[in-house]
Design a protein around this motif. Sequence first.
Motif, PDB file in Angstrom:
ATOM      1  N   MET A 102      -6.796  -2.171 -11.127  1.00 58.73           N
ATOM      2  CA  MET A 102      -5.646  -2.155 -10.232  1.00 58.73           C
ATOM      3  C   MET A 102      -5.059  -0.743 -10.101  1.00 58.73           C
ATOM      4  SD  MET A 102      -5.331  -5.179  -8.969  1.00 58.73           S
ATOM      5  CE  MET A 102      -7.129  -5.075  -8.930  1.00 58.73           C
ATOM      6  N   VAL A 103      -5.015  -0.012 -11.208  1.00 58.92           N
ATOM      7  CA  VAL A 103      -4.519   1.369 -11.151  1.00 58.92           C
ATOM      8  C   VAL A 103      -5.441   2.211 -10.274  1.00 58.92           C
ATOM      9  CG1 VAL A 103      -4.157   3.466 -12.481  1.00 58.92           C
ATOM     10  CG2 VAL A 103      -3.292   1.290 -13.338  1.00 58.92           C
ATOM     11  N   GLN A 104      -6.747   2.055 -10.472  1.00 56.59           N
ATOM     12  CA  GLN A 104      -7.703   2.807  -9.667  1.00 56.59           C
ATOM     13  C   GLN A 104      -7.551   2.481  -8.192  1.00 56.59           C
ATOM     14  OE1 GLN A 104     -11.766   1.684 -10.248  1.00 56.59           O
ATOM     15  NE2 GLN A 104     -12.595   3.437  -9.138  1.00 56.59           N
ATOM     16  N   PRO A 110     -10.878  -3.507  -6.118  1.00 57.55           N
ATOM     17  CA  PRO A 110     -11.555  -2.213  -5.980  1.00 57.55           C
ATOM     18  C   PRO A 110     -12.861  -2.320  -5.199  1.00 57.55           C
ATOM     19  CG  PRO A 110     -10.730  -2.455  -8.205  1.00 57.55           C
ATOM     20  CD  PRO A 110     -10.488  -3.770  -7.524  1.00 57.55           C
ATOM     21  N   GLY A 111     -13.045  -1.403  -4.257  1.00 60.65           N
ATOM     22  CA  GLY A 111     -14.266  -1.365  -3.453  1.00 60.65           C
ATOM     23  C   GLY A 111     -14.188  -2.170  -2.180  1.00 60.65           C
ATOM     24  N   GLU A 112     -13.114  -2.921  -1.968  1.00 60.40           N
ATOM     25  CA  GLU A 112     -12.980  -3.753  -0.777  1.00 60.40           C
ATOM     26  C   GLU A 112     -11.949  -3.148   0.169  1.00 60.40           C
ATOM     27  OE1 GLU A 112     -12.212  -7.780  -1.913  1.00 60.40           O
ATOM     28  OE2 GLU A 112     -13.894  -7.842  -3.335  1.00 60.40           O
ATOM     29  N   ALA A 133      -4.867   1.136  -6.595  1.00 62.47           N
ATOM     30  CA  ALA A 133      -3.566   1.508  -6.041  1.00 62.47           C
ATOM     31  C   ALA A 133      -3.445   3.001  -5.782  1.00 62.47           C
ATOM     32  CB  ALA A 133      -2.455   1.047  -6.988  1.00 62.47           C
ATOM     33  N   PHE A 134      -4.108   3.814  -6.631  1.00 60.03           N
ATOM     34  CA  PHE A 134      -3.959   5.263  -6.497  1.00 60.03           C
ATOM     35  C   PHE A 134      -5.174   5.932  -5.852  1.00 60.03           C
ATOM     36  CE2 PHE A 134      -0.897   4.123  -9.753  1.00 60.03           C
ATOM     37  CZ  PHE A 134       0.222   4.821  -9.339  1.00 60.03           C
ATOM     38  N   THR A 135      -6.123   5.133  -5.382  1.00 60.44           N
ATOM     39  CA  THR A 135      -7.285   5.686  -4.681  1.00 60.44           C
ATOM     40  C   THR A 135      -7.262   5.317  -3.208  1.00 60.44           C
ATOM     41  OG1 THR A 135      -8.638   5.582  -6.682  1.00 60.44           O
ATOM     42  CG2 THR A 135      -9.801   5.758  -4.586  1.00 60.44           C
ATOM     43  N   ALA A 136      -7.051   4.029  -2.938  1.00 59.40           N
ATOM     44  CA  ALA A 136      -7.033   3.556  -1.554  1.00 59.40           C
ATOM     45  C   ALA A 136      -5.596   3.521  -1.038  1.00 59.40           C
ATOM     46  CB  ALA A 136      -7.652   2.166  -1.474  1.00 59.40           C
ATOM     47  N   PRO A 137      -5.318   4.180   0.088  1.00 61.94           N
ATOM     48  CA  PRO A 137      -3.970   4.108   0.667  1.00 61.94           C
ATOM     49  C   PRO A 137      -3.724   2.724   1.252  1.00 61.94           C
ATOM     50  CG  PRO A 137      -5.447   5.360   2.103  1.00 61.94           C
ATOM     51  CD  PRO A 137      -6.219   5.046   0.870  1.00 61.94           C
ATOM     52  N   HIS A 138      -2.876   1.946   0.566  1.00 60.97           N
ATOM     53  CA  HIS A 138      -2.600   0.577   0.984  1.00 60.97           C
ATOM     54  C   HIS A 138      -1.612   0.532   2.149  1.00 60.97           C
ATOM     55  CE1 HIS A 138      -4.538  -0.329  -2.770  1.00 60.97           C
ATOM     56  NE2 HIS A 138      -4.245  -1.606  -2.735  1.00 60.97           N
TER      57      HIS A 138
END
Length: 460
Positions: free
Chosen positions: A246-248, A395-397, A250-255
């Motif tokens: 979840m951390v990865q 993650p990845g979606e 939230a801080f990788t993909a701009p939601h």
Amino acid sequence: MIKEFRLPDLGEGLTESEILSWKVDVGDTVSLNQVIAEVETAKAVVELPSPFAGVIKELHEQPGSVVEVGKPIVSFEVPDDAGTAPSDPAGALPAGPGEHGVETQKREPNLVGYGAVVEGSGRPTRRPRNFAAPVVEPVQTRPVQTRPVETRPVESAPAESAPADRPRSTPPVRKLAKDLSLDLTQVPGSGPGGLITREDVLGFARHHEEPAAAQHGAPAVSGTRQGERETRTPIKGVRKYTAAAMVQSAFTAPHATEFLTVDVTPSLELLARLKSRREFTGLKLTPLTLAAKAVLVALRRNPALNSHWDEEHQEIVTYNYVNLGIAAATPRGLTVPNIKDADTMPLPQLAQALTALAETARAGKTTPAELSGGTISITNIGVFGIDAGTPILNPGEAAILGLGAVRTLPWEWRGEVALRQVITLSLSFDHRLVDGEQGSRFLADVGAILAEPGMVLTMV
């Protein structure tokens, strides 16, 4: 000949696993592919098959130990001419003499649900999956210690831990009882089949401490043992994996998140009619069933939401299939197993797959393969009475749809105000992959199908 078996990578590049229980003991004779242990990875509880046929010489780790991939966990005494399972050529551990002059086995590529390759067969042999989901209780972990392999008498285990005599419980619960100096044979179990849980042990301890405290003139402690003012739970297993993921995400993909409230009265009326049809006999039909189908139809018109951002290759991967993930709250934590090729399923088959997925997740039998490869997900927060939220992407979606609770509300209907069945949809998407227009069109399509199921005829 002594051979060491090192903990293999049980899939998805996991780095550690917890030994939940041993299915064998020192001195036992085991066959190739026989289940020897039950371990918990960051994603699932799996059975570990034996890569050798021989005699158990030593168990290097105790139940409850968290072991890094590549560490020895068990030693076998095997005939000199015994074959071994082929090793993974990529990333395998070096073969040869180990630390104490024993031969170490190369790491298996993946033993989840499969055993070692039988010589001459050219392929692994399947074993029937038949294990009960353990109730894993939080305990303080101890440092992992690897004992050297040497010839010495085997100490007899205490009578309490003997499999034939001890009450049904899990290793963490037995450790808790030992720490509290309790005899598990005196503790009644409230779990399935009389399983003794952590709550049973703590309740038994409190019940017997209060009379003792009163006898000695000491005040009884309510709720916890005297001096216990906080509870510390090790971060491991599913909880550890979920937090990192979840951390990865939230801080990788701009939601970005959008909301849509829809009158789903026609969908609920359709569900009531479907339950009387022969092809749906015995199937569980819920708003999630129709929402899943609506998502699959809407993806055909909005493929950007069924994609993946490949950072390493700097490519956008658009999937031409749908592995539909369904977020499931389980005793072990949040998991998101997925239904493979859900887009090819008619509604009765999809309903059956959703029911099987939920039952498997609750039983703790979801495999790493079922947790991998998802392309888009749904989280049904409505079952908790929640109307809307901002789901975090798996993650990845590229997208995840939140399904809120169905509420009876005053609603504009045919020019008048009437009580209608209303639901709020929450769509979070990766703004690198999905523009606002694409996300809005997808959400509008899902809403249109749920508001009027007949609209699907205009979309396919």
